[in-house]
Design an enzyme around this catalytic site. Structure first.
Site, PDB file in Angstrom:
ATOM      1  N   GLU A  39      -6.138 -10.469  -2.103  1.00 30.92           N
ATOM      2  CA  GLU A  39      -6.977 -10.357  -0.899  1.00 30.92           C
ATOM      3  C   GLU A  39      -8.449 -10.313  -1.305  1.00 30.92           C
ATOM      4  O   GLU A  39      -9.223  -9.475  -0.846  1.00 30.92           O
ATOM      5  CB  GLU A  39      -6.599  -9.092  -0.111  1.00 30.92           C
ATOM      6  CG  GLU A  39      -5.123  -9.043   0.256  1.00 30.92           C
ATOM      7  CD  GLU A  39      -4.744  -7.877   1.170  1.00 30.92           C
ATOM      8  OE1 GLU A  39      -5.632  -7.180   1.695  1.00 30.92           O
ATOM      9  OE2 GLU A  39      -3.533  -7.668   1.360  1.00 30.92           O
ATOM     10  N   GLU A  98       0.804  -1.227   0.000  1.00 31.15           N
ATOM     11  CA  GLU A  98       0.000   0.000   0.000  1.00 31.15           C
ATOM     12  C   GLU A  98       0.843   1.288   0.000  1.00 31.15           C
ATOM     13  O   GLU A  98       0.640   2.183   0.817  1.00 31.15           O
ATOM     14  CB  GLU A  98      -0.985  -0.036   1.176  1.00 31.15           C
ATOM     15  CG  GLU A  98      -1.918  -1.243   1.076  1.00 31.15           C
ATOM     16  CD  GLU A  98      -2.790  -1.476   2.305  1.00 31.15           C
ATOM     17  OE1 GLU A  98      -2.740  -0.682   3.250  1.00 31.15           O
ATOM     18  OE2 GLU A  98      -3.526  -2.480   2.301  1.00 31.15           O
TER      19      GLU A  98
HETATM   20  O1  G3I Z   1      -5.298  -9.911  18.212  1.00 28.78           O
HETATM   21  C1  G3I Z   1      -6.010  -8.853  18.841  1.00 28.78           C
HETATM   22  C2  G3I Z   1      -6.766  -9.348  20.035  1.00 28.78           C
HETATM   23  O2  G3I Z   1      -5.832  -9.798  20.992  1.00 28.78           O
HETATM   24  C3  G3I Z   1      -7.609  -8.193  20.590  1.00 28.78           C
HETATM   25  O3  G3I Z   1      -8.391  -8.677  21.643  1.00 28.78           O
HETATM   26  C4  G3I Z   1      -8.531  -7.649  19.520  1.00 28.78           C
HETATM   27  C5  G3I Z   1      -9.350  -6.475  20.015  1.00 28.78           C
HETATM   28  O4  G3I Z   1      -9.518  -5.486  19.007  1.00 28.78           O
HETATM   29  O5  G3I Z   1      -7.740  -7.222  18.434  1.00 28.78           O
HETATM   30  C6  G3I Z   1      -6.995  -8.277  17.844  1.00 28.78           C
HETATM   31  O6  G3I Z   1      -6.260  -7.780  16.769  1.00 28.78           O
HETATM   32  C7  G3I Z   1      -6.999  -7.434  15.614  1.00 28.78           C
HETATM   33  C8  G3I Z   1      -6.505  -8.299  14.466  1.00 28.78           C
HETATM   34  O7  G3I Z   1      -7.113  -7.873  13.263  1.00 28.78           O
HETATM   35  C9  G3I Z   1      -6.806  -9.778  14.675  1.00 28.78           C
HETATM   36  O8  G3I Z   1      -8.181  -9.978  14.717  1.00 28.78           O
HETATM   37  C10 G3I Z   1      -6.737  -5.968  15.330  1.00 28.78           C
HETATM   38  O9  G3I Z   1      -7.332  -5.166  16.332  1.00 28.78           O
HETATM   39  C11 G3I Z   1      -7.303  -5.607  13.965  1.00 28.78           C
HETATM   40  O10 G3I Z   1      -6.887  -4.293  13.637  1.00 28.78           O
HETATM   41  C12 G3I Z   1      -6.758  -6.559  12.910  1.00 28.78           C
HETATM   42  O11 G3I Z   1      -7.346  -6.223  11.676  1.00 28.78           O
HETATM   43  C13 G3I Z   1      -6.654  -6.711  10.538  1.00 28.78           C
HETATM   44  C14 G3I Z   1      -6.274  -5.518   9.651  1.00 28.78           C
HETATM   45  O12 G3I Z   1      -5.693  -5.981   8.443  1.00 28.78           O
HETATM   46  C15 G3I Z   1      -5.229  -4.653  10.337  1.00 28.78           C
HETATM   47  O13 G3I Z   1      -4.029  -5.357  10.524  1.00 28.78           O
HETATM   48  C16 G3I Z   1      -7.579  -7.648   9.777  1.00 28.78           C
HETATM   49  O14 G3I Z   1      -7.793  -8.810  10.557  1.00 28.78           O
HETATM   50  C17 G3I Z   1      -6.931  -8.030   8.446  1.00 28.78           C
HETATM   51  O15 G3I Z   1      -7.850  -8.766   7.681  1.00 28.78           O
HETATM   52  C18 G3I Z   1      -6.565  -6.777   7.674  1.00 28.78           C
HETATM   53  O16 G3I Z   1      -5.890  -7.162   6.502  1.00 28.78           O
HETATM   54  C19 G3I Z   1      -5.493  -6.093   5.612  1.00 28.78           C
HETATM   55  C20 G3I Z   1      -4.223  -6.512   4.923  1.00 28.78           C
HETATM   56  O17 G3I Z   1      -3.247  -6.834   5.873  1.00 28.78           O
HETATM   57  C21 G3I Z   1      -3.723  -5.409   3.981  1.00 28.78           C
HETATM   58  N1  G3I Z   1      -4.741  -5.006   3.062  1.00 28.78           N
HETATM   59  C22 G3I Z   1      -6.028  -4.649   3.641  1.00 28.78           C
HETATM   60  C23 G3I Z   1      -6.527  -5.814   4.503  1.00 28.78           C
HETATM   61  C24 G3I Z   1      -7.896  -5.541   5.029  1.00 28.78           C
HETATM   62  O18 G3I Z   1      -7.840  -4.444   5.908  1.00 28.78           O
END
Ligand code: G3I
Length: 374
Positions: free
Chosen positions: A266, A161
């Site tokens: 994705e 990105e």
């Molecule tokens: O693991 C913690 C957990 O311990 C906690 O209790 C919980 C409370 O919010 O959060 C958990 O972490 C979350 C994680 O996903 C796992 O579920 C994060 O808050 C959350 O921000 C994270 O979101 C991910 C996001 O990227 C940000 O990293 C999404 O799952 C993931 O699908 C998304 O993937 C991205 C790609 O990497 C890049 N392109 C866009 C795509 C979609 O946003």
């Protein structure tokens, strides 16, 4: 040989070791169908799935996909939350799982402005680090991860990105502190760290003309500077009215014409209503307030929405079939609707249906049509 398409309940039966001789010989899944055209069928997996805490998910992953990518566990904030304190357990388990199941393993992602470790861009006093320090930290991060998994990871999303929708460089800390050459430095470092791993640039909204043109320019200039880029990842977080299909195809052609493969990295399809001011894309930072009218399918898609879902998925896969020579991988961003990030983005707490397996891990009918296409 005549192939008979059977439902995943039979596939699951087969994988549970309960198949009949006939069924065993005639199963054709997504990975078989895409594999006939040398396209990997990928899926993003989470740590629960890899650890076997959701066993049905593991059956779906191993039966249907030939490649996995880490949805979160290799991101900087997860893997090195504090300076010099790496947490490799989840990533190790992810790589072991992929190897055990003979899959092509994709590392996601080495350089990304989002989900960066909190310490990465500042010094002990909280001041922004210098260009040299950030280059050294970025290189060290790339080398540490790629060396640990050398020879085991098939390809890496090296820079994620980097470009805005209008084609401008994203003003990330990498860009602001190092300058636009951070991408070249990252690619060259990656190339040296594991010469056999494929290297990718990955981004969303790749159908936007400004973004497409910038990536074309970037790929050409980086190659001219001696960088290797094996493929461009078009994330493909799609919706009912975006991307424009003709523009999407144009991007595939434009990237392929630069001598790189194209990958859908994705893929998902969000049919939930869009909040006002939502511009599509996949900017993780977007966050809109929950309202009931934005969450209309709590009990399931109605007939009209289901029809739209099937037609739109097929429209994308028809494009992939048409461009199959250009494509090296199609990866779904998640196994089942139950765990998709789209239940919580861009509005938290909705019920979304963006993937090819439902909340009970059953295949959706459109999957069979997709398989037949290939
Ligand atoms: O693991 C913690 C957990 O311990 C906690 O209790 C919980 C409370 O919010 O959060 C958990 O972490 C979350 C994680 O996903 C796992 O579920 C994060 O808050 C959350 O921000 C994270 O979101 C991910 C996001 O990227 C940000 O990293 C999404 O799952 C993931 O699908 C998304 O993937 C991205 C790609 O990497 C890049 N392109 C866009 C795509 C979609 O946003």
């Amino acid at each position: 040989m005549k192939k008979i398409f059977i439902s995943l309940s039979i596939v699951a039966f087969v994988f549970a070791g309960c198949s009949t001789q006939t069924a065993k010989d005639e199963v054709l899944t997504l990975k078989d169908a895409l594999g006939r055209h040398n396209i990997l069928a990928g899926v993003a997996v989470n740590v629960d799935e890899v650890a076997g805490r959701t066993p049905k998910a593991q059956d779906v992953i191993t039966a249907n996909f030939s490649s996995i990518v880490a949805e979160n566990c290799m991101k900087q904030e997860k893997i090195v939350p504090e300076q010099n304190k790496y947490f490799f357990d989840d990533a190790d388990q992810f790589v072991d799982f992929g190897e055990k199941n003979g899959m092509k393993i994709i590392g996601h992602c080495l350089v990304w402005h989002s989900q960066a470790a909190p310490w990465f861009f500042t010094d002990d006093k909280g001041e922004e680090v210098s260009r040299d320090t950030l280059i050294s930290r970025m290189k060290n991060h790339i080398v540490t991860l790629m060396t640990r998994y050398k020879g085991r990871i098939y390809g890496w999303d090296v820079v994620n990105e980097a470009i805005e929708d209008d084609g401008a460089f994203r003003e990330s800390p990498y860009y602001k502190i190092i300058g636009p050459d951070y991408i070249e430095i990252a690619l060259k470092t990656a190339q040296e760290a594991d010469p056999d791993a494929e290297l990718y640039l990955n981004d969303y909204s790749m159908s936007k003309p400004g973004k497409r043109d910038k990536y074309v320019e970037l790929v050409k200039s980086l190659k001219a500077k001696g960088c290797r880029i094996d493929a461009i990842g078009m994330q493909s977080h799609n919706g009912d009215d975006y991307p424009d299909l003709a523009e999407y195809e144009k991007s595939m052609d434009a990237f392929a014409a630069c001598g790189v493969k194209v990958m859908m990295t994705e893929l998902d399809l969000n049919l939930l209503p869009k909040p006002e001011d939502f511009g599509g894309g996949a900017n993780v930072g977007d966050d809109f307030k929950y309202r009931q009218e934005l969450d209309p399918y709590k009990e399931g898609l109605d007939e009209k929405a289901q029809k739209l879902f099937d037609e739109r998925y097929l429209a994308f896969f028809k494009i992939y079939e048409k461009h199959k020579e250009q494509i090296s991988r199609i990866t779904l961003w998640g196994v089942s609707d139950k765990t998709s990030w789209l239940n919580n983005w861009p509005v938290e707490g909705r019920t979304s249906y963006p993937l090819l397996f439902d909340r009970e891990y059953n295949p959706k009918p459109v999957l069979q049509k997709i398989v037949e296409l290939f």
